[in-house]
Design an enzyme around this catalytic site. Sequence first.
Site, PDB file in Angstrom:
ATOM      1  N   CYS A 154       0.814  -1.218   0.000  1.00 48.62           N
ATOM      2  CA  CYS A 154       0.000   0.000   0.000  1.00 48.62           C
ATOM      3  C   CYS A 154       0.846   1.267   0.000  1.00 48.62           C
ATOM      4  CB  CYS A 154      -0.941  -0.013   1.192  1.00 48.62           C
ATOM      5  SG  CYS A 154      -1.924  -1.517   1.202  1.00 48.62           S
ATOM      6  N   HIS A 191      -2.372   7.968   6.127  1.00 48.94           N
ATOM      7  CA  HIS A 191      -2.810   6.774   5.385  1.00 48.94           C
ATOM      8  C   HIS A 191      -4.266   6.469   5.761  1.00 48.94           C
ATOM      9  CE1 HIS A 191      -2.150   3.223   3.063  1.00 48.94           C
ATOM     10  NE2 HIS A 191      -2.173   2.377   4.064  1.00 48.94           N
ATOM     11  N   HIS A 250      -9.695   2.343  -0.006  1.00 48.60           N
ATOM     12  CA  HIS A 250      -8.252   2.128  -0.032  1.00 48.60           C
ATOM     13  C   HIS A 250      -7.880   1.651  -1.441  1.00 48.60           C
ATOM     14  CE1 HIS A 250      -4.245   1.265   0.766  1.00 48.60           C
ATOM     15  NE2 HIS A 250      -4.335   0.522   1.859  1.00 48.60           N
TER      16      HIS A 250
END
Lengths: 235, 373
Positions: free
Chosen positions: B136, B266, B301
């Site tokens: 990620c 994040h 996400h």
Amino acid sequence: MKALINGIGWITPAGFGQGHAANGQPLLAGELEIPTRKQIFAGIDRRFGRLDDFSRIGLGAATFCLRDAGAEEWSEKRRVGIVAASRYGCLRTDLDYLETMLSEQGKLASPNIFAYTLPNCFLGEAALRFGLTGNSMIINRHDPDRVTAIRIALEELSWTDQAGILAGIVDLTPPPELAADDDLPGSLFLLLERGPRPRIEPYGELVLQGDQLIFNGKEMSDLKELVASCLRIES
Amino acid sequence: MKKVLISKVGCETALGSGPEKLWLELLAGRSGIKPLTRFSCENYVSNLAAGIDDLAIPAGSSRHDDLLDRVADQVGPIPADSRLLVASTKGEIDRLQTACRHDEPVPASALFEPLLAKISRRFDLIDHGTNINAACASSTIAIARGAAMIAHGQAESVLVYAADLLSEFVFSGFSALQALSPTPARPFDAQRQGLNLGEAGAALLLTNEKRAGDSPLAQVAGWGAANDAHHVTAPARDGSGLILACREAMQRAGIDPDQVAAINAHGTGTPYNDAMELTAFDSLFGKKMPPLHGVKGSLGHTLGAAAALETIVGGFALTAKKIPGTVGCTDPEEVGMGRIGTATQSIDGDYLLTTNSGFGGINGALVLQGAAS
């Protein structure tokens, strides 16, 4: 941009090994044996049994490399990074995961296999076992010379405060329909560091000049030649 | 060290086409998270995601093609000698999944090389490109590497193209890991239950000053990366890896923590990730923690594309001197109290910190500086 090569380790069709005990070129085509925990670690390692094959060979080669350099033991985390190039990545793991996902419309999707469908996960396995807090990444690109990861590692060492980088290649045997003539299944890592290690003779100095890799003053055409030069064997 | 500027950007998300649209939708507090219709979610813990509904799938191809076309059209022509860095965790995973479902041979598109060639061709580049896979944080690491190449004079311009699709492969995996939220994600909220996945493509052309053009979005002033060396799928609870990455990024930018005007975190919405981030920011900034926000309550996400999108949003934030609210964060965690919420916040200063963390223990941080400064 330069570094000393302080360790080499591999798991390839030539076997499992490390540079200071080598007697031949480790980068060969052929059948790849997937290591068991006992072939890598003498002691208990509770996580190893969960690892996919891609992670096993990558972690194994990184372990042998650090062992070769006398850098396996640690007490404080170290600013050492890991850069690995892979053509096929964790494709085998993806296929294994898809089997679990497709069989019962997702009911049996395996969380453990899924966790390893990101190829960089084995870098985390190496990082946590050996306390490596540097940058870590997998790179995919057309890389017939297999030195892209080493070039990136030398740049990282020059541009950051990392003390060292494990740089190498990782690939399982691909599915037959994707296999290429120049496939070299297995994993091999070099430990590149700024300076020498106590009681371990470095293999030599590696310099990146433009796109050229120069080892002990001689230009290297590919990873095989570099490894052969380090081990002082025929390439 | 040469200056690194973000000279052109493009993006496609569940909130629509283009960076300006994305910025306005975020300011309006909108979310692209909705019930999924792309595949059955009957056996999964959630049916919510932020997909791009109208992505076309050419016969025998991938949704990636349409995504790439849309982003490339927005970016327009770029110098042919630009280096290409791609950030994708699973590439054209939809094609592999389809082949396996129909017991067909594994397609060549299961590898990254054909995708890299496609992206290189679409942007008319000489470089065949490199994919960076750092979970990620893939596009954080790609932007950092691209910035380093320019700063050290190895390239005049670098195109970072970041994209990941919303696939059943990834959705089922996160479901099996119990990481998906059955309700819309609530990053940094005390009641958060997990993440929603998203889908996006984004491109940033990083250049030196000579190639920057008249109106660069922002400067990439600093970057850092560090591994937790703690666990493969769980973050280090003390935030040690993220702290290292942020310190490196701020040091490279030549700034102290009190010069950071805002943080784009994040903020996945999972209990452990968000707690780890707040711990890290508390350690770095203490009582002077700047306003922070996250976009995953709006965009889901987007994995490899996450940092690229967040960098674009960060550039807009520095220009507008405000950060959008965090959709879903109605009851912020105590550490973030007064610093994060659903409302837009004004910011005062020239630097914005944006961070990402991912599987494999990786953490990445970028310091953006307003282009005008």
